[in-house]
Design an enzyme around this catalytic site. Structure first.
Site, mmCIF file in Angstrom:
data_model
loop_
_atom_site.group_PDB
_atom_site.id
_atom_site.type_symbol
_atom_site.label_atom_id
_atom_site.label_comp_id
_atom_site.label_asym_id
_atom_site.label_seq_id
_atom_site.Cartn_x
_atom_site.Cartn_y
_atom_site.Cartn_z
ATOM 1 N N HIS A 78 -11.308 12.561 -1.008
ATOM 2 C CA HIS A 78 -12.358 13.399 -0.909
ATOM 3 C C HIS A 78 -12.723 14.786 -1.695
ATOM 4 C CE1 HIS A 78 -14.635 14.111 2.627
ATOM 5 N NE2 HIS A 78 -15.435 14.563 1.917
ATOM 6 N N ASP A 79 -13.050 15.222 -1.893
ATOM 7 C CA ASP A 79 -13.579 16.836 -3.551
ATOM 8 C C ASP A 79 -14.333 16.623 -3.928
ATOM 9 O OD1 ASP A 79 -11.862 19.224 -4.411
ATOM 10 O OD2 ASP A 79 -10.722 18.903 -3.759
ATOM 11 N N LYS A 83 -6.991 8.519 -0.335
ATOM 12 C CA LYS A 83 -8.253 8.598 0.678
ATOM 13 C C LYS A 83 -9.101 9.848 -0.484
ATOM 14 C CE LYS A 83 -7.517 6.829 4.974
ATOM 15 N NZ LYS A 83 -5.793 6.384 4.764
ATOM 16 N N ASP A 129 -3.486 4.349 -1.470
ATOM 17 C CA ASP A 129 -4.353 5.027 -0.151
ATOM 18 C C ASP A 129 -4.812 6.687 0.018
ATOM 19 O OD1 ASP A 129 -5.814 5.217 2.499
ATOM 20 O OD2 ASP A 129 -4.498 4.431 3.314
ATOM 21 N N ARG A 163 -3.858 -5.518 14.986
ATOM 22 C CA ARG A 163 -2.684 -5.664 16.090
ATOM 23 C C ARG A 163 -2.391 -7.346 16.759
ATOM 24 N NH1 ARG A 163 -1.169 -1.904 13.993
ATOM 25 N NH2 ARG A 163 -0.852 0.280 14.277
ATOM 26 N N THR A 198 -13.078 16.827 -9.496
ATOM 27 C CA THR A 198 -12.146 17.289 -8.556
ATOM 28 C C THR A 198 -11.467 15.632 -8.697
ATOM 29 O OG1 THR A 198 -12.017 19.449 -8.523
ATOM 30 C CG2 THR A 198 -10.080 17.341 -7.632
ATOM 31 N N THR A 222 -9.941 4.134 11.780
ATOM 32 C CA THR A 222 -10.007 3.553 12.026
ATOM 33 C C THR A 222 -9.070 3.497 13.511
ATOM 34 O OG1 THR A 222 -8.049 1.634 11.586
ATOM 35 C CG2 THR A 222 -9.794 1.023 10.939
ATOM 36 N N ARG A 278 2.285 -1.597 11.330
ATOM 37 C CA ARG A 278 3.684 -1.011 11.506
ATOM 38 C C ARG A 278 3.900 -2.385 12.241
ATOM 39 N NH1 ARG A 278 1.433 3.966 14.282
ATOM 40 N NH2 ARG A 278 -0.496 3.060 13.462
ATOM 41 N N PRO A 319 -16.989 15.769 -7.073
ATOM 42 C CA PRO A 319 -16.809 15.818 -7.646
ATOM 43 C C PRO A 319 -16.419 15.604 -9.017
ATOM 44 C CG PRO A 319 -19.751 15.815 -7.341
ATOM 45 C CD PRO A 319 -18.127 17.078 -6.981
ATOM 46 N N LYS A 348 0.846 -1.159 0.381
ATOM 47 C CA LYS A 348 0.093 0.080 0.151
ATOM 48 C C LYS A 348 0.613 0.953 -0.105
ATOM 49 C CE LYS A 348 -2.393 1.752 4.208
ATOM 50 N NZ LYS A 348 -2.288 2.265 3.590
HETATM 51 O O1 C5P Z 1 1.244 0.344 10.693
HETATM 52 P P1 C5P Z 1 -0.646 0.554 10.889
HETATM 53 O O2 C5P Z 1 -1.157 -0.990 10.975
HETATM 54 O O3 C5P Z 1 -1.585 1.086 12.237
HETATM 55 O O4 C5P Z 1 -1.515 0.585 9.649
HETATM 56 C C1 C5P Z 1 -2.700 0.675 9.080
HETATM 57 C C2 C5P Z 1 -2.983 1.648 7.363
HETATM 58 O O5 C5P Z 1 -3.255 1.908 6.120
HETATM 59 C C3 C5P Z 1 -2.305 3.101 7.745
HETATM 60 O O6 C5P Z 1 -0.876 3.296 6.502
HETATM 61 C C4 C5P Z 1 -3.233 3.767 7.526
HETATM 62 O O7 C5P Z 1 -2.851 4.672 6.772
HETATM 63 C C5 C5P Z 1 -3.825 3.591 7.081
HETATM 64 N N1 C5P Z 1 -5.735 3.188 7.048
HETATM 65 C C6 C5P Z 1 -6.381 3.136 8.617
HETATM 66 N N2 C5P Z 1 -7.570 3.541 8.498
HETATM 67 C C7 C5P Z 1 -8.632 3.885 7.866
HETATM 68 C C8 C5P Z 1 -7.661 3.530 6.568
HETATM 69 C C9 C5P Z 1 -6.713 3.536 5.554
HETATM 70 O O8 C5P Z 1 -5.040 2.674 9.400
HETATM 71 N N3 C5P Z 1 -9.457 3.678 7.660
#
Ligand code: C5P
Length: 227
Positions: free
Chosen positions: A62-63, A60, A58, A177, A67, A117, A206, A65, A31
């Site tokens: 958001h603008d 995201k 990724d 996690r 654009t 999230t 991470r 339509p 990603k």
């Molecule tokens: O390091 P971690 O596992 O938290 O990474 C999650 C990835 O998913 C990040 O790149 C973050 O930008 C992305 N993301 C997110 N929540 C969303 C959409 C994307 O955490 N709703």
């Protein structure tokens, strides 16, 4: 099962390429998000594609339509496998995003972000939303009505979404996690819990990229999921 994992390269260009070379396109997808794309530019997609990877862009969008229509076409022209927009951009924006891909023979998957999230119940209340589940279900339904292929959501919300919108509506879940530490993520689950809830693709950053041996960590998660 193997290619269910998407590893976000939230790092600079050189580290991203180093990590991509240490992984294997047979094991995972990658990603590219705001950090890497903003610092490296579109050439990073070309470089990762050349290494054989399928890329989730990724950004995201958001603008307005028009654009978003043009941005989606530019992203598709880069040859990405998946891209996303914020569902909160509304019906017209979502329809334009979908329309932007009409002329492609092999369009990327178009995915809508429900809610980040990292947001807790308190956070969403502060931005005027009372019930997080209701709101996510509303957003996901709107995305489906507008022809999107699926949503990004927390692994905790997948079953709710799949029950209402069907198993084929793709769920991409960050917020994964392995143990108790969650960094800045709030609505988290483990990889196995996410898959059991119906998650199609797991974005795991991470816990893999910051581990002492990222390839081993990736392989361990894949082995766990397959056992
Ligand atoms: O390091 P971690 O596992 O938290 O990474 C999650 C990835 O998913 C990040 O790149 C973050 O930008 C992305 N993301 C997110 N929540 C969303 C959409 C994307 O955490 N709703």
């Amino acid at each position: 099962m193997n290619k269910q994992i998407i590893v976000p390269l939230d790092m600079d260009h050189d580290k991203a390429i180093e990590l991509a070379k240490c992984f294997n396109p047979e094991l995972c997808r990658l990603k590219v998000g705001n950090q890497l794309f903003t610092s490296s530019g579109p050439k990073i997609i070309e470089e990762l594609n050349a290494l054989g990877y399928e890329i989730f862009l990724d950004l995201k969008f958001h603008d307005i339509p028009n654009t978003v229509y043009e941005a989606v076409r530019s992203a598709a022209d880069l040859g990405v496998w998946m891209l996303n927009v914020h569902i909160a951009g509304g019906r017209s924006m979502l329809k334009k995003a979908k329309e932007a891909l009409d002329s492609y023979t092999q369009p990327p998957l178009l995915i809508g972000v429900t809610m980040l999230t990292s947001l807790s119940n308190e956070d969403v209340k502060e931005i005027g939303i009372n019930d997080i589940s209701d709101s996510i279900l509303n957003l996901a339904s709107l995305a489906k009505e507008c022809g999107l292929d699926g949503v990004v959501c927390s692994p905790r919300e997948v079953s709710l979404i799949k029950d209402k919108l069907g198993k084929d509506f793709i769920a991409v879940t960050p917020g994964i996690r392995l143990e108790t530490s969650s960094d800045d993520q709030v609505r988290v689950l483990t990889p196995i819990e996410a898959v059991n809830n119906g998650s199609d693709f797991l974005v795991i950053g991470r816990p893999i990229t910051k581990s002492r041996n990222p390839l081993e960590s990736l392989k361990e998660i894949i082995t766990d999921l397959n056992s």
